[in-house]
Scaffold this active site. Structure first.
Site, PDB file in Angstrom:
ATOM      1  N   ASP A   1       8.940  -3.729  -4.104  1.00 52.91           N
ATOM      2  CA  ASP A   1       7.582  -3.164  -4.081  1.00 52.91           C
ATOM      3  C   ASP A   1       7.431  -2.028  -5.098  1.00 52.91           C
ATOM      4  O   ASP A   1       6.528  -2.037  -5.932  1.00 52.91           O
ATOM      5  CB  ASP A   1       7.236  -2.612  -2.685  1.00 52.91           C
TER       6      ASP A   1
ATOM      7  N   SER B   1       0.823  -1.217   0.000  1.00 50.92           N
ATOM      8  CA  SER B   1       0.000   0.000   0.000  1.00 50.92           C
ATOM      9  C   SER B   1       0.858   1.269   0.000  1.00 50.92           C
ATOM     10  O   SER B   1       0.549   2.233  -0.697  1.00 50.92           O
ATOM     11  CB  SER B   1      -0.981   0.006   1.169  1.00 50.92           C
TER      12      SER B   1
ATOM     13  N   ALA C   1       3.950   1.839  -1.203  1.00 51.53           N
ATOM     14  CA  ALA C   1       4.573   2.112  -2.504  1.00 51.53           C
ATOM     15  C   ALA C   1       3.515   2.527  -3.526  1.00 51.53           C
ATOM     16  O   ALA C   1       3.753   3.415  -4.357  1.00 51.53           O
ATOM     17  CB  ALA C   1       5.328   0.881  -2.993  1.00 51.53           C
TER      18      ALA C   1
END
Ligand code: PMV
Length: 315
Positions: free
Chosen positions: A152, A108, A110
């Site tokens: 990520d 979430s 990134a």
């Protein structure tokens, strides 16, 4: 200036979390069913230079100048302005929302950074390219995660399945045959930073043991790549199971995660493992598409807060 919005998907790690921090390969896939979104609009009545940020879900409704350096949303807006060399941008409002569970290993943080970097730079007429977006999102990850591998920000920026090695350019997977994953949330939120720090401390106490486990995980990622690229999806399940066992030995699993992994296997999943930093967060199960409802029901009965079904394809 017209309003502009941008969004970025969630992500899941198919094979290789933690070992990836130590230079071993890992595979990550975008999760298109959840996303973060940033919408930028002109603030007509505000003086130039004024930037307002609103993220109702996390209780932020403030001017940029009032938010601390450490605030990740403010950091993303500042990074975009700095990349464009703008000290006094036209007044603007940035509204951020997300359907990606926070601190659940689905990327979430990134995704929010990527959405903000894209929307703010596009609104100001100079959209940052993917390479710039990923590099800036990585810098923001470093503020919050300590020593992130970069997996990520990379998979979320490019929104494609990747074979990732720390410090190397993205290597996209050629998915020969689409496959279905089920993601199930334990409901236990755990900051990745803590799990990564615990693994580091354990590695420092016994480097040979941990390096052996990391290398085994890296081998699984290499085998998983060939399974995905040759379309031999049934080979992927046992590789995921083996990865979960090593993650247990790294002590990043938890009773809640183990319970969901066992429930998925018993309900007919081809393989299952925790995904992300661990100690909570989500599990990932590989399922035949026509069994996804059965496995999802079993996961909910075993205590999963919610489940997400996602298909992994070339894009
Ligand atoms: O953000 P998470 O919880 O999906 O974790 C990312 C994977 C780790 O390997 C644990 C950390 C990293 O930076 O690669």
């Amino acid at each position: 200036m017209p309003a502009i919005s941008a969004s970025a998907p969630g992500k899941a790690i198919l094979i290789g979390e933690h070992a990836v921090v130590y230079g071993h390969p890992a595979i990550a896939v975008p999760v298109h069913g959840v996303s973060a979104r940033a919408a930028v609009t002109p603030a007509i009545k505000a003086p130039p230079g004024e930037v307002h940020i609103e993220a109702a879900q996390i209780g932020i409704d403030a001017d940029l100048g009032a938010l601390p350096e450490s605030d990740p949303l403010a950091a993303a807006v500042r990074a975009a302005l700095q990349a464009l060399g703008l000290i006094r941008p036209p007044a603007l409002n940035v509204r951020v929302s997300s359907t990606i569970p926070i601190a659940g290993g689905l990327g979430s943080g990134a995704a929010v950074s990527v959405a903000i970097l894209r929307a703010v730079s596009a609104f100001l007429g100079h959209p940052l390219n993917d390479e710039q977006v990923s590099a800036l999102a990585f810098e923001i990850e470093q503020l919050h995660h300590g020593t992130p591998s970069g997996i990520d920000n990379t998979v979320i920026t490019y929104a494609r399945p990747i074979f990732f090695v720390k410090g190397q350019p993205p290597d996209f997977l050629q998915v020969a045959k689409p496959f279905t994953l089920l993601i199930a949330d334990t409901g236990v939120a755990t900051p990745t930073r803590e799990a990564v720090a615990a693994v580091r401390a354990a590695w420092q106490a016994n480097p040979p043991r941990y390096e052996r486990l990391f290398a085994q995980i890296g081998d699984l990622a290499i085998q998983a790549r060939s399974a995905v690229e040759s379309g031999d999806i049934e080979l992927l399940g046992p590789l995921m199971d083996a990865n979960h066992e090593i993650l247990q030995q790294l002590e990043v699993s938890s009773p809640e995660l183990d319970k969901l992994v066992a429930a998925a296997s018993q309900a007919g999943a081809l393989g299952a493992k925790l995904s992300g930093g661990g100690r909570g967060g989500n599990i990932l199960a590989l399922v035949e598409p026509d069994r996804s409802n059965t496995v999802s029901d079993a996961l909910q009965s075993a205590g999963a807060l919610s489940t997400i079904v996602t298909t992994v394809d070339k894009k």
